[in-house]
Design an enzyme around this catalytic site. Sequence first.
Site, short mmCIF file in Angstrom:
data_model
loop_
_atom_site.label_atom_id
_atom_site.label_comp_id
_atom_site.label_asym_id
_atom_site.label_seq_id
_atom_site.Cartn_x
_atom_site.Cartn_y
_atom_site.Cartn_z
CG HIS A 17 -2.17 -0.84 1.35
ND1 HIS A 17 -3.25 -0.43 0.85
CD2 HIS A 17 -2.32 -2.24 1.39
CE1 HIS A 17 -3.84 -1.51 0.56
NE2 HIS A 17 -3.56 -2.83 1.04
CG ASP A 122 -5.40 2.50 2.08
OD1 ASP A 122 -4.51 2.12 0.98
OD2 ASP A 122 -5.53 1.25 2.18
CB THR A 144 -3.56 0.41 -3.66
OG1 THR A 144 -5.18 -0.74 -2.27
CG2 THR A 144 -3.69 0.96 -3.10
CB SER A 378 1.26 -9.96 -8.34
OG SER A 378 2.30 -9.38 -7.30
CD GLU A 381 5.15 -5.57 -9.08
OE1 GLU A 381 5.07 -6.34 -9.46
OE2 GLU A 381 5.28 -4.61 -8.21
#
Length: 487
Positions: A17, A122, A144, A378, A381
């Site tokens: 985060h 957040d 996020t 992930s 990415e």
Amino acid sequence: MKKPAELVFIPFAGISHLVSTVEVAKLLVSRDDHLFITVLIMKSPLHSNLETDAYIESIKTSSQKRIKFINLPKPNVDFTNITVNAFRKAFIESHKPYVREAVTELAESTESAPRLAGFVIDMFCTTLIDVANEFGVPTYMFFTSNAGFLGLLFHLQTIHDEHDVEITELKNLETELVLPTFVNPFPPGALPSVLMEKEGAATFVNYARRYRETKGILVNTFSELESHALRSLSSYGEIPPVYPVGSILKLKTEDDAPEGSDQARQKTDIIEWLDGQLPSSVVFLCFGSMGSFDEDQVKEIACALEQSGHRFLWSLRCPPPKGKLADPSDYTDPAGVLPDGFLERTARIGKVIGWAPQMAVLAHPAVGGFVSHCGWNSILESLWFGVPIATWPMYSEQQMNAFQMVNELGLAVKISVEYGGSVNSTAEEKQMLLSAEEIVRGIRELMEPGSDIRKRVKHMSEMSKTTLLDGGSSYSSLGRFIDQIFL
């Protein structure tokens, strides 16, 4: 003429985060010279903060001068013997006085200080909307996860509040769900495990209620990836403007392992091993900061890797003690949980590691596939570097992410979509075992050269980069958010 404005960013404790929050802050100040940002750092009392501390130190020395960091005091609260959801709630509540004090000092620092323009919280920090209201400033949110999950939360909150649907009962449905967020019917078993417990369902329904109180929601996604999910948000009634601004990633990997540390040495060893492999020949297995398996599942994975015929890099982590809320750790000797002779038999084709520098590994040309828990960072990415995923979700919203990647977007192959449970499931509740045969099938499909999925992932990789450039959808979306700040 614009007057300088300051935003207070408050990420949830935890490196995943924190990193994406700081990266979006860096992007904002690079886009407008009148923006200043203060990031309030909460330290987790249950997990190691070494990675967080190292990251913050690296950012302090390299980031723009218009971003500063304040470490909040640790609250004097006992968080032992507590569920994940109860911990999140108590943890954020306990930080309210410290947030209030830090923002008061910011507001009163000097007469020439930038005006306080709002909080950016957040997705788990909704109770801090109360503090922003005390200062008379708006709250924005940085979500996020993805637009699909955001839409699902709004949908579940709507049917709970307006149609009196008990969310936990959805898991017992014998038919698939029709959800606006998804084009395809959704299997109840792939609903986020956290929503299938009464405490978790109540917590996330309340999160969604409070999301509606914010003035805008930044989402770490991009229009080309989640076009349907983003369009579907309009079906949930009055919600704040949504700004898809992704992919928000920390692309520089030099600081993911502090110089001279054990992790730095491990990273060097891993990259040197990858340097000796052929392009796209290695399958990388890594299951996130909280991902681990019992010994039976470890042995099935090991057997599958031997049978698959592919080179592999396997991040194998030791589960925390039963009943303890903590991160997995590296094995002192992984041979103790692996089949007899496995390390010797696979020494020429594979490497078993503990902690993994995931971004650096995915960026390496030797990596041709990623067996992943499907955490959203992930996924982003992997898409960025054009590495196809085989889905193995474990907890939280990862089952939903896996379904989206396989069934909605055609960007991943399926090992499992419904594997796993909540982070605090008991051992008896986590007896699902994926066989070596199932895992081999997924790995072989993942590593197939020239597959349609590999081509689609490469195309989406290109889109994820162009969307951040001037004229791209995320670039334009972030610009609209900045305009909102200065209205």
